[in-house]
Design an enzyme around this catalytic site. Sequence first.
Site, mmCIF file in Angstrom:
data_model
loop_
_atom_site.group_PDB
_atom_site.id
_atom_site.type_symbol
_atom_site.label_atom_id
_atom_site.label_comp_id
_atom_site.label_asym_id
_atom_site.label_seq_id
_atom_site.Cartn_x
_atom_site.Cartn_y
_atom_site.Cartn_z
ATOM 1 N N LYS A 64 0.845 -1.202 0.000
ATOM 2 C CA LYS A 64 0.000 0.000 0.000
ATOM 3 C C LYS A 64 0.877 1.248 0.000
ATOM 4 O O LYS A 64 0.695 2.150 -0.798
ATOM 5 C CB LYS A 64 -0.908 0.038 1.244
ATOM 6 N N THR A 65 1.814 1.285 0.940
ATOM 7 C CA THR A 65 2.675 2.464 1.042
ATOM 8 C C THR A 65 3.533 2.595 -0.215
ATOM 9 O O THR A 65 3.760 3.691 -0.720
ATOM 10 C CB THR A 65 3.546 2.384 2.304
ATOM 11 N N ASP A 251 -1.910 7.899 4.026
ATOM 12 C CA ASP A 251 -1.494 6.548 4.406
ATOM 13 C C ASP A 251 -2.083 6.235 5.789
ATOM 14 O O ASP A 251 -2.418 7.149 6.542
ATOM 15 C CB ASP A 251 0.050 6.475 4.457
ATOM 16 N N GLU A 252 -2.208 4.958 6.121
ATOM 17 C CA GLU A 252 -2.726 4.519 7.429
ATOM 18 C C GLU A 252 -4.074 5.182 7.730
ATOM 19 O O GLU A 252 -4.318 5.690 8.820
ATOM 20 C CB GLU A 252 -1.730 4.862 8.555
ATOM 21 N N GLN A 282 -5.425 -3.156 11.049
ATOM 22 C CA GLN A 282 -4.305 -2.489 11.714
ATOM 23 C C GLN A 282 -4.732 -1.212 12.424
ATOM 24 O O GLN A 282 -3.905 -0.346 12.704
ATOM 25 C CB GLN A 282 -3.199 -2.182 10.697
ATOM 26 N N ARG A 660 5.201 -7.200 10.971
ATOM 27 C CA ARG A 660 6.394 -6.369 10.721
ATOM 28 C C ARG A 660 7.564 -7.238 10.268
ATOM 29 O O ARG A 660 8.560 -6.750 9.766
ATOM 30 C CB ARG A 660 6.838 -5.600 11.988
#
Length: 816
Positions: A64-65, A251-252, A282, A660
């Site tokens: 995504k990022t 983002d996020e 998340q 992560r």
Amino acid sequence: MSRFDDESEAFEGAAQAGGGLSLSQQAIGARGAPYLDDLNPEQRAAVEALDGPVLMLAGAGTGKTKALTTRIAHLLNTGRARPNEILAVTFTNKAAREMKERVARLLGQTVEGMPWLGTFHAIGVKLLRRHAELVGLKSNFTILDTDDQIRLLKQLIQAENIDDKRWPARMLAGLIDGWKNRAWTPEKVPASEAGAYNHRGTEIYAAYQERLRALNAVDFGDLLLHVLTIFQTHADVLAQYRRWFRYILVDEYQDTNVAQYLWLRLLAQKHHNICCVGDDDQSIYGWRGAEVGNILRFEKDFPGATVVRLEQNYRSTPHILAAASGVIAGNEGRLGKTLWTDLAEGEKVRLIGHWDGEEEARWIGDELEALCQGSRGMAPMSLDDCAILVRASHQMRAFEDRFLTIGLPYRVIGGPRFYERLEIRDAMAYFRVAVSPDDDLAFERIVNTPKRGMGDKAMQTLQGIARRQGVPLLEAARIAVAHGELSGKAKGAMGLLVDQFDRWHALALGPLEPVAADADAVIEEDGAQAAGRGAAGISHIELAEQILEESGYTAMWQASKTPEAAGRLENLKELIKALENFDNLQGFLEHVALIMDNETETGEAKVSIMTLHAAKGLEFPAVFLPGWEDGLFPSQRSMDESGLKGVEEERRLAYVGITRAERLCTISFAANRRVYGQWQSALPSRFVDELPAEHVEVLTPPGLYGGGYGAAAPAATLDERVARADVYNSPGWKRMQSRAKARPTAQPSEARHIVIDAEAAPAFELGARVFHRKFGYGAVTGIEGDKLEIAFEKAGTKKIVAGFVVAAESADDVPF
Ligand code: ATP
Ligand code: MG
């Protein structure tokens, strides 16, 4: 002053430098868009759909990022937007920096400008400085930090004659933050909140905002709220920014709160060029007002949005991904996403139980060293590739101490290191004065903490005496008291403090003798605590506890009934625990001085230590997730305050943690944590039970369970391991299993559970021959719960917690 001021300067500088187009379109034509080749078709669709709303809703590590960053590069590269026409919001300053670097790398040249790439707060500061006068501020307003905010609220509360013990300022600060997160100015706070803060909440909120305005100051929440108000009340300003920010990227997105959401929606409503990326699994900032519903609302707010689903995870091996998916499956009401990876299978997620937190830190330190040498058939890693992600910041201390001891470089990301925390510095200042009464800096720090009536004037008196007579401040305080140079509360309080320091100093320097191993000594904990016992019969640990108690320092935090205070008290307990590793206060203070000295950033590789919250969006080849114990993770507070919702947010945090990891993920828990000098046995986290067994390899540190298998044993299935290990036939194991079964979890029943024994203290029978590291060999003469009465051959009869001894034949394995 606040951290945002620096950022804001950086942004101003960038704005001046930028503004122009640094990439000429001719150059772009020649270069093409090679970065698109690195994307999969779905990502590419998200990048190439430059106009109109785009929602990228996808699981962890699906790029995504990467897609968002590439989209920025593409906007610039195609000449759709100039650097200053893109508003790109990320969650942390670190992420913002990285994004800028990645864009530059994609384009193969530095990008000048990008003044509007940053966190919500940083962008808010910048906008507010430009339009401060529209909300009654001057552009040079100050940003208050939390401490300033509390102080201001206290003044208001006092002026209203409200009992701030019953109605603490921090509680009000929390309320006001919550209202600001929901974009409620004082006028907009709904009637349903009228009862808040003893029916005075909204009224004091209004007074607080007035006071801030008079001071030309704002708090963090205002950085967004004021800008939102400006947009809502000044159509011309809003129109200007709608034109200006031609493309918006977030983002996020799952962690935006209502104020942020409204802010974005206002800006994007005209051109609809908004691209949001996120993952509902998340969402970990519910406690700070984040609304995962913002993601779900996107398609309604921006009809016709291109919705991109990414399913391929490029980050983690299949075992890691499956373990994470297994855990998050326990949450209800998820959007549900498929994730797959074509990476090689790699290592299973490793799970290991330790005796206690120190042992856990020791083991992870050893593992890190082994990874750097190249272990488990992997190429040697760099410490930069490794991270330790903790649930609570007080967990960091054990790692910092251990790594310092073995000289393993580390960095703490996203928060002060343990010994830099306010309460730790305060407590250390007390210890420093107790050890060295002429430590003026330390004295100054704590002389009025807790409040002793030592305001500026009283301090000037002390400083005057100290200067004139050439004595330390503590001595000056003694003189001031004797000569009646202090008045009111300060006089009595200083008299007491001087006496206390005299006594603490004598105790701190008392001669040290090892504890006598006499026949009837009753030791109910490891011998370490007794090691520093001085002539007055008080150990340095007891002394430290006394200092914090008698000075009123602990009481000060106990009296403040706020979430933050609880954390500070936990850290203080952790500090006391740290003392166990030293013979006296002085040795401990030297150790800490060394830690503080170790701060300067050098180019050397370092393992990163950070909280799970701070790890969002990051990735590391090797990730350690320690402290998976119920109460710690999931956090008891979160469960107490928010029930099942709290557990679900904690579970998302577990998902963030596992995802992560790229190649190696190691989860651990300790069977015991020491809380205020008391050993408490801990159950492994319910999330441990939720890990799918087929993706987990259970490791056991040699010696912990008295044999069975060790970390070095050849791989075997979980069932084989269970069958082979004696410990699983022990009463402790069986008790644990029945407890685990009785514990309600939100886990679907088809998942296989792994249950690891947290109470695997070996069971001994009367007469069993045992070994204790300090007292040697002996025979069990009595059993009382988990305590054994043992007749030691050399040290007499003692009561010992069962976990501190091993069967005599395993004496070589004794882990403590
Ligand atoms: P998170 O949910 O944790 O924020 P994310 O979805 O933002 O994750 P990224 O950080 O963008 O994921 O990407 C994860 C990793 O996968 C990165 O190392 C990235 O470079 C890599 N990656 C992403 N897309 C691709 C691709 N199409 N091909 C190869 N690698 C990719
Ligand atoms: Mg990301």
